[in-house]
Scaffold this motif. Structure first.
Motif, PDB file in Angstrom:
ATOM      1  N   ARG A 154      11.532   1.913   1.061  1.00  0.00           N
ATOM      2  CA  ARG A 154      10.761   3.096   1.893  1.00  0.00           C
ATOM      3  C   ARG A 154      11.566   4.446   2.374  1.00  0.00           C
ATOM      4  NH1 ARG A 154       9.618   4.046   7.065  1.00  0.00           N
ATOM      5  NH2 ARG A 154       7.853   5.288   7.544  1.00  0.00           N
ATOM      6  N   LYS A 155      11.294   5.484   2.065  1.00  0.00           N
ATOM      7  CA  LYS A 155      12.114   6.405   2.445  1.00  0.00           C
ATOM      8  C   LYS A 155      11.463   7.185   3.558  1.00  0.00           C
ATOM      9  CE  LYS A 155      13.994   8.056  -2.031  1.00  0.00           C
ATOM     10  NZ  LYS A 155      14.203   8.961  -3.019  1.00  0.00           N
ATOM     11  N   LYS A 157       9.151   8.813   6.064  1.00  0.00           N
ATOM     12  CA  LYS A 157       7.986   9.496   6.182  1.00  0.00           C
ATOM     13  C   LYS A 157       7.084   9.073   4.731  1.00  0.00           C
ATOM     14  CE  LYS A 157       9.222  12.888   9.371  1.00  0.00           C
ATOM     15  NZ  LYS A 157       9.881  13.107  10.409  1.00  0.00           N
ATOM     16  N   LYS A 158       7.678   8.134   4.033  1.00  0.00           N
ATOM     17  CA  LYS A 158       7.050   7.898   2.932  1.00  0.00           C
ATOM     18  C   LYS A 158       6.321   6.308   2.733  1.00  0.00           C
ATOM     19  CE  LYS A 158       8.511  11.677   0.499  1.00  0.00           C
ATOM     20  NZ  LYS A 158       7.646  12.541   0.128  1.00  0.00           N
ATOM     21  N   GLU A 159       5.669   6.020   1.722  1.00  0.00           N
ATOM     22  CA  GLU A 159       5.019   4.680   1.733  1.00  0.00           C
ATOM     23  C   GLU A 159       6.147   3.696   0.957  1.00  0.00           C
ATOM     24  OE1 GLU A 159       1.872   3.838   2.859  1.00  0.00           O
ATOM     25  OE2 GLU A 159       1.875   5.748   3.432  1.00  0.00           O
ATOM     26  N   LYS A 161       7.405   1.108  -1.766  1.00  0.00           N
ATOM     27  CA  LYS A 161       7.256   1.413  -3.019  1.00  0.00           C
ATOM     28  C   LYS A 161       8.175   0.079  -3.753  1.00  0.00           C
ATOM     29  CE  LYS A 161       8.724   4.588  -6.753  1.00  0.00           C
ATOM     30  NZ  LYS A 161       9.390   5.904  -7.087  1.00  0.00           N
TER      31      LYS A 161
END
Length: 174
Positions: A154-155, A157-159, A161
């Motif tokens: 997960r980067k 502010k991302k979900e 993956k």
């Protein structure tokens, strides 16, 4: 059985919660934390996640000994059985012997997976995103005939993956 595995949360409570919530949403029935918990709030997240869990002390967790009786904290190397499988849990990769079917460790902040002989060696990487700009965790699915490992990142502010799925044929000892 699906087992959510995370490690090296350090002081990143929000990232730990996101990883834990993600693993539970993906169907984790049990949670393993491979050390460097650092914050008592992360122990509280584990205790209140609605799943059984186990967490091992990391090299940055000596101060958590004050909470030992309140949480499912263990010292390394810790052996236990789950899903008819012998596990060895530790933080430091110093006991890398094939004396369990699954050896889970942390400390290096790097995702590692290797299947040698009859043993799966697994490091879920880091949740804290200290050494790289992403959080990592894995889902280990234990089946009677194989191990399936889903590696997630997960980067900020991302979900989370899915990066890769690994499958290993299980060779049960008689």
């Amino acid at each position: 059985m699906k087992i959510g595995v995370l490690s090296d949360t350090h002081s990143k409570i929000k990232r730990a919660k996101i990883a834990l919530d993600f693993l539970i949403a993906e169907g984790a029935e049990f949670i393993i934390h491979a050390g460097d918990i650092v914050e008592p709030e992360i122990l509280e997240l584990l205790a209140n996640c609605g799943k059984k869990y186990i967490a091992v002390y990391g090299n940055n967790d000596a101060h958590l000994a004050a909470y030992h009786n309140d949480y499912n904290l263990v010292q390394e190397p810790y052996y236990f059985k789950l899903a008819d499988t012998k596990f060895k849990l530790m933080h430091l990769p110093f006991y890398m012997t094939a004396d369990a079917e699954v050896v889970i460790f942390g400390h290096t902040h790097a995702f590692e997976i290797e299947f040698k002989g009859k043993t799966l060696y697994l490091n879920p990487g880091e949740v804290c995103a200290r050494n790289k700009a992403l959080s990592e965790c894995v889902m280990l699915e234990v089946k009677s005939n194989k191990f399936i490992v889903n590696y997630y990142t997960r980067k900020p502010k991302k979900e989370f993956k899915l990066q890769k799925t690994y499958e290993f044929k299980r060779q049960k000892s008689e």
